[in-house]
Design an enzyme around this catalytic site. Structure first.
Site, mmCIF file in Angstrom:
data_model
loop_
_atom_site.group_PDB
_atom_site.id
_atom_site.type_symbol
_atom_site.label_atom_id
_atom_site.label_comp_id
_atom_site.label_asym_id
_atom_site.label_seq_id
_atom_site.Cartn_x
_atom_site.Cartn_y
_atom_site.Cartn_z
ATOM 1 N N SER A 136 0.809 -1.234 0.000
ATOM 2 C CA SER A 136 0.000 0.000 0.000
ATOM 3 C C SER A 136 0.837 1.276 0.000
ATOM 4 O O SER A 136 0.774 2.085 0.936
ATOM 5 C CB SER A 136 -0.942 -0.029 1.194
ATOM 6 N N ARG B 39 7.606 6.472 -4.057
ATOM 7 C CA ARG B 39 8.205 7.003 -2.835
ATOM 8 C C ARG B 39 7.509 6.369 -1.639
ATOM 9 O O ARG B 39 6.346 5.961 -1.737
ATOM 10 C CB ARG B 39 8.080 8.533 -2.747
ATOM 11 N N ASP C 222 -4.007 -1.299 -1.508
ATOM 12 C CA ASP C 222 -5.137 -1.592 -0.611
ATOM 13 C C ASP C 222 -6.454 -0.997 -1.118
ATOM 14 O O ASP C 222 -7.529 -1.563 -0.903
ATOM 15 C CB ASP C 222 -4.856 -1.155 0.843
#
Ligand code: BGC
Length: 494
Positions: free
Chosen positions: A155, A170, A208
């Site tokens: 996620s 990132r 997610d």
């Protein structure tokens, strides 16, 4: 029906002295987001969603996920799901039986050690693979297993050329592991599995939010958006390929669906429209990734307690008001010492004299708050919690407006959505304001979702194998290898 106006103790300031009242008024001003501003944010949000899909790209990543269908409820097979969330790591084995919309699940949770979040990549993948190994050894002792297809819920923002690929753009949510950003996370993960001889084949890397969308759609055909309001915040929805110019070079069928992981936490990183306070600016500056995740930093659970803490420290140091005068506030001075649960407890204090809040401050922070200070504390918690819920709705409204959806269901998961008091009601109220609804029943409803990172990830793995078997190889690196050895492929269960 939910109460139209979420509760507030606005009328309880009779005994609050002028200096504190001035501060309460200043905070109201800073943290309130009026309807007009919500609308302005939504309009900008909508254009940013489109920009993210363009060839040039924008601030919101709008990552195509190669999840290319909704489930029909008749998916079958046995799948593993791994959820690498911020707090826990969860491994599930999910069986999708013949019966429509059903599933069976066994699962184990492992704590994600805090030091792992700032450790090395090798430590991370070793830990994750060790958990999977423990799970297999515990649940399948001495069994000879086929390769189990795995849906890996990762996620964080990742760009995917294939469904079993993901270059981490990132880290977010306070993770800061060196040597992972800018690289495909799958090879080192898979290498750790091979090293342990585990009979697991990664079929799909899943966000997610996409998991939430698909899991919710498994049982509800009106589902259009999957959202997470937890440690982080984000959404996914189903786009049609023809509306994704950055994929046009692939010459895919424009009518094919494609789930987009918006990564909307990055909305307004250039600070054009969000009403940031000085406290939001400090949060950003002192985070491991300044300049990133501007929207998320005003909304997500990781930050709500910290915003609250920064305000209180500032007020203590403010010569014009001085709260907690003469008290030792060293505990309050510790960054990230208060979580969203702390705010939730304040908002849930049922007593008119705020005695539970008094105890909380005493027990957790060794601060004896006066009654007027407690009133300010309560109002501040309400303001921060309300702002988070109202801003969240701008994202939902923007997606619905972009897609022209007048009625639909939105599946939501995450600790803030489920546990933060009034979050749902405040979000729903903001949607009504943004979209000018007057109907009795809200045409767009944000509902608690099914288990996205477990069942959702398994369903995405199932849908992937199914479409490979049907010859749809979009976003599939090696169709033969994907099917090889998996139970689903051997028995033709799909
Ligand atoms: C991540 C998203 C994720 C969200 C909710 C954000 O920080 O970038 O990928 O969906 O948190 O977990």
């Amino acid at each position: 029906m939910v109460a139209r106006k979420p509760p507030s103790r606005k009328g309880s300031f009779a005994d609050v002295p002028k200096d504190l009242m001035d501060q309460i008024n200043r905070l109201e001003e800073l943290f309130s987001v009026p309807t007009q501003k919500l609308k302005e944010i939504t309009t900008h949000f909508q254009s940013e969603l489109t920009r993210g899909l363009s060839v040039e790209g924008g601030t919101i990543p709008m990552n195509p996920t190669w999840c290319m269908a909704f489930p029909d409820g008749y998916e079958t097979g046995t799948f593993l799901a791994l959820d690498m969330g911020g707090t826990n790591l969860r491994v599930c084995e999910i069986t999708l039986p013949e019966a429509k919309g059903e599933f069976e699940i066994i699962q184990s949770k492992y704590r994600m050690p805090e030091e792992l979040k700032t450790g090395t990549a090798e430590e991370l993948w070793d830990y994750v693979a060790d958990c999977l190994q423990q799970f297999i050894e515990y649940h399948h002792e001495e069994e000879k297993l086929d390769q189990l297809p795995l849906g890996f819920t990762f996620s964080y923002p990742a760009t995917q050329d294939y469904i079993d690929h993901g270059v981490l753009q990132r880290w977010t949510k306070g993770f800061d592991i060196e040597g992972v950003e800018g690289k495909d996370v799958v090879p080192p993960f898979q290498a750790a599995l091979v090293e342990r001889g585990l009979p697991i084949k990664l079929t799909a890397l899943v966000n997610d939010t996409t998991g939430t969308l698909i899991a919710s759609a498994y049982t509800d055909t009106e589902m259009r958006i999957g959202c997470i309001f937890g440690t982080g915040c984000n959404a996914a929805y189903m786009e049609n390929v023809g509306s994704i110019p950055k994929l046009s070079h692939m010459n895919l069928d424009p009518d094919m669906p494609m789930a987009i992981n918006c990564e909307w936490g990055a909305f307004d990183n250039e600070h054009k429209v969000l009403p940031r306070t000085p406290y939001d600016i400090i949060i950003d500056k002192e985070s491991p990734r300044p300049g990133q995740q501007s929207f998320e930093k005003m909304i997500a659970g990781l930050y709500l307690g910290e915003i609250f803490r920064l305000v209180l420290v500032d007020l203590h140091e403010n010569p014009d008001c001085k709260i907690f005068e003469g008290q030792d506030i060293s505990k309050l001075k510790k960054p990230y010492s208060l979580d969203a649960g702390f705010l939730a407890q304040i908002e849930e204090d049922p007593f008119e004299n705020l005695s539970e809040t008094l105890d909380l401050f005493q027990n957790k922070l060794s601060i004896a708050a006066t009654k007027p200070e407690l009133e300010l504390i309560r109002r501040l918690a309400e303001l921060i919690g309300t702002r988070a819920a109202r801003l969240s709705s701008c994202g939902v409204a923007a997606i619905c407006k972009k897609k022209g959806w007048k009625t639909c269901h939105v599946g939501a998961d995450g600790s803030v959505f489920h546990q933060y008091p009034h979050f749902k009601a405040r979000g729903a109220e903001a949607l009504r304001e943004i979209l000018d609804w007057t109907e009795k029943k809200d045409p767009i409803e944000i509902l608690p979702s099914e288990d996205g990172s477990g069942v959702g990830a398994a369903l995405i793995a199932a849908l992937t194998l199914k479409r490979v078997q049907q010859g749809n190889y979009a976003g599939i690196r090696d169709p033969q290898a994907m099917l090889q050895g998996t139970k689903a492929a051997k028995t033709g269960q799909m």
